[in-house]
Design an enzyme around this catalytic site. Structure first.
Site, PDB file in Angstrom:
ATOM      1  N   TYR A  81       0.821  -1.224   0.000  1.00  0.00           N
ATOM      2  CA  TYR A  81       0.000   0.000   0.000  1.00  0.00           C
ATOM      3  C   TYR A  81       0.847   1.263   0.000  1.00  0.00           C
ATOM      4  CZ  TYR A  81       0.783  -0.616   5.045  1.00  0.00           C
ATOM      5  OH  TYR A  81       1.358  -0.818   6.270  1.00  0.00           O
ATOM      6  N   LYS A  82       2.177   1.108  -0.010  1.00  0.00           N
ATOM      7  CA  LYS A  82       3.051   2.285  -0.031  1.00  0.00           C
ATOM      8  C   LYS A  82       3.355   2.631  -1.497  1.00  0.00           C
ATOM      9  CE  LYS A  82       4.449   1.501   4.674  1.00  0.00           C
ATOM     10  NZ  LYS A  82       5.331   0.843   5.626  1.00  0.00           N
TER      11      LYS A  82
HETATM   12  C1  LIG Z   1       4.857   0.256   6.802  1.00  0.00           C
HETATM   13  C2  LIG Z   1       5.753  -0.772   7.391  1.00  0.00           C
HETATM   14  C3  LIG Z   1       5.227  -1.919   8.004  1.00  0.00           C
HETATM   15  C4  LIG Z   1       3.733  -2.052   8.170  1.00  0.00           C
HETATM   16  O1  LIG Z   1       3.286  -3.305   8.525  1.00  0.00           O
HETATM   17  P1  LIG Z   1       1.712  -3.568   8.512  1.00  0.00           P
HETATM   18  O2  LIG Z   1       1.556  -4.934   8.970  1.00  0.00           O
HETATM   19  O3  LIG Z   1       1.236  -3.317   7.099  1.00  0.00           O
HETATM   20  O4  LIG Z   1       1.075  -2.569   9.421  1.00  0.00           O
HETATM   21  C5  LIG Z   1       6.120  -2.882   8.453  1.00  0.00           C
HETATM   22  N1  LIG Z   1       7.463  -2.712   8.329  1.00  0.00           N
HETATM   23  C6  LIG Z   1       7.995  -1.586   7.762  1.00  0.00           C
HETATM   24  C7  LIG Z   1       9.475  -1.435   7.643  1.00  0.00           C
HETATM   25  C8  LIG Z   1       7.152  -0.595   7.295  1.00  0.00           C
HETATM   26  O5  LIG Z   1       7.655   0.517   6.761  1.00  0.00           O
END
Ligand SMILES: *Cc1c(COP(=O)(O)O)cnc(C)c1O
Length: 411
Positions: free
Chosen positions: A235-236
């Protein structure tokens, strides 16, 4: 190149006009919204592509509404591996059969880390770093408690990240697994993955890379670097939408002996036989647990379509140019106002975002959001300027940094 401050608006226009990817921002929804002056948080939640709006609407009416339960047999069952394979081919440098999507990054990290540890029985340590994303640190704390393992912490520099020497110093014959972020979520430090992989393997340990902040922004070659495991968000920079399922990579040589701890029916060999006893599916499907979130994974394909049109090399070139321009503006306009740069200055060691620090940034971020300039705040006092290469213009970078300058001088 140095530009006199008053020339920056012209520079931004010239850069946008000459940008080989200049047509791509308009392929995203919201790019024409006058309320959004500068979206500088595509590294936390990417914008939707226009194609996604059509794809999701068509899916609801035609696939879900039309095919109903038959959709599983016709397409959906294979989607986690089919889209995973596309991610592998387009952005991870991964040959077929090693990448899947499902769950969240948090849950996949747990499953992959546990599976990896199962391949190094008798070893008692996990190497990680203090600057990793909270979920990564917390999960490994839980796993260490669960399996009675020791965490060995690396303490990276504030404006830097984990080096190959740090890893070489931390690993030993006790190390089972090294878990690091390819691009650090706060500083944006891009680690030297092949060198760190070599240092990890020299100790007989395995490397799990978190690609959340590099997938879709930085060139990645998991197969040729020798990385054992990887996970990442969609989602990024991949614009999968809020909560879109994550991806996981398990290197082919580890797959046959790999078992993850959430034994669900969808990761079993022949799930629809409903048989007694868990037998892992062949290949990367064994990472799946329950019913995959099909709707959530559809938008990823639209971003992969865009990336395939231009290639990751062009995406990375734009990404570096955006962060270089942002840093030029920051040095010229903000550093004299007491702002410090907390990201690497060397573009080869920097991912797709730039972090700057100032004691007033928490309040200033709230005011920026009100005026349609949207970066994010990261404690203790950082503004993260995220520059999603396909959807961000140089004009946005200019407007964003100018707004930060105005907020600082208005005080
Ligand atoms: C955004 C991010 C996550 C997010 O994990 P979710 O399970 O989607 O909340 C995990 N690790 C890193 C390094 C991130 O930048």
């Amino acid at each position: 190149m140095t530009t006199a401050p008053e020339d920056f608006p012209t520079r931004a226009t010239v850069l946008d006009t000459a940008d080989p990817l200049r047509d791509y921002p308009s392929r995203f929804l919201g790019s024409e919204d006058p309320e959004i002056v500068a979206y500088l948080d595509g590294n936390s939640l990417g914008r939707p592509t226009r194609a996604t709006a059509d794809r999701l609407a068509a899916f609801v009416t035609e696939a879900w509404g039309g095919r109903l339960i038959r959709g599983w047999d016709e397409q959906w069952f294979d989607l986690p591996v089919r889209i995973g394979e596309r991610i592998g081919a387009s952005i991870l440098g991964a040959a077929a059969g090693q990448t899947m999507i499902g769950d969240s990054t948090t849950v996949l990290l747990y499953k992959i880390a546990r599976g990896a540890l199962g391949l190094r029985p008798g070893r008692t340590e996990i190497v990680l770093d203090r600057d990793n994303f909270p979920t990564d640190r917390y999960l490994l704390e839980a796993i260490a408690r669960e399996l009675d393992l020791t965490l060995r912490w690396i303490e990276p520099e504030f404006t830097g990240g984990v080096t190959a020497q740090d890893v070489a110093d931390a690993v030993s014959e006790r190390t089972a697994l090294v878990v690091l972020s390819h691009v650090a979520y706060r500083s944006g430090y891009l680690l030297d993955a092949p060198a760190i992989c070599a240092a990890t393997h020299d100790a007989g340990a395995l490397l799990l890379l978190d690609l959340c902040h590099s997938a879709g922004a930085v060139e990645i070659e998991l197969d040729s670097w020798g990385v054992d495991f990887a996970v990442g968000c969609t989602y990024k920079y991949l614009n999968g939408g809020p909560g879109a399922p994550a991806f996981a990579y398990v290197r082919t040589e580890h797959l046959a002996d790999f078992t993850q701890p959430i034994w669900g029916w969808m990761g079993r060999e022949s799930p629809f036989e409903m048989a007694q006893g868990y037998v892992p599916a062949q290949g990367i499907r064994r990472v799946i647990s329950g019913t995959p979130a099909i709707i959530g994974m559809l938008p990823i394909e639209d971003t992969l379509d865009l990336i395939d049109e231009v290639g990751m090399a062009a995406v990375r070139t734009k990404s570096v140019a955006l962060t270089e321009f942002a840093l030029e503006l920051v040095r010229s306009w903000l550093v004299p106002l007491g702002v410090s740069v907390s990201s690497p200055t060397d573009p080869d060691r920097r991912g797709g975002h730039v972090t700057i620090d100032h004691p007033q940034f928490k309040e200033i971020t709230a005011r920026l959001w009100q005026r349609g300039v949207i970066p994010d705040f990261r404690p203790p006092q950082g503004i993260r300027i995220g520059l999603s290469p396909l959807s961000t213009t140089y004009a946005e970078v200019l407007a964003g940094v100018a707004a930060i300058r105005d907020e600082l001088t208005a005080r």
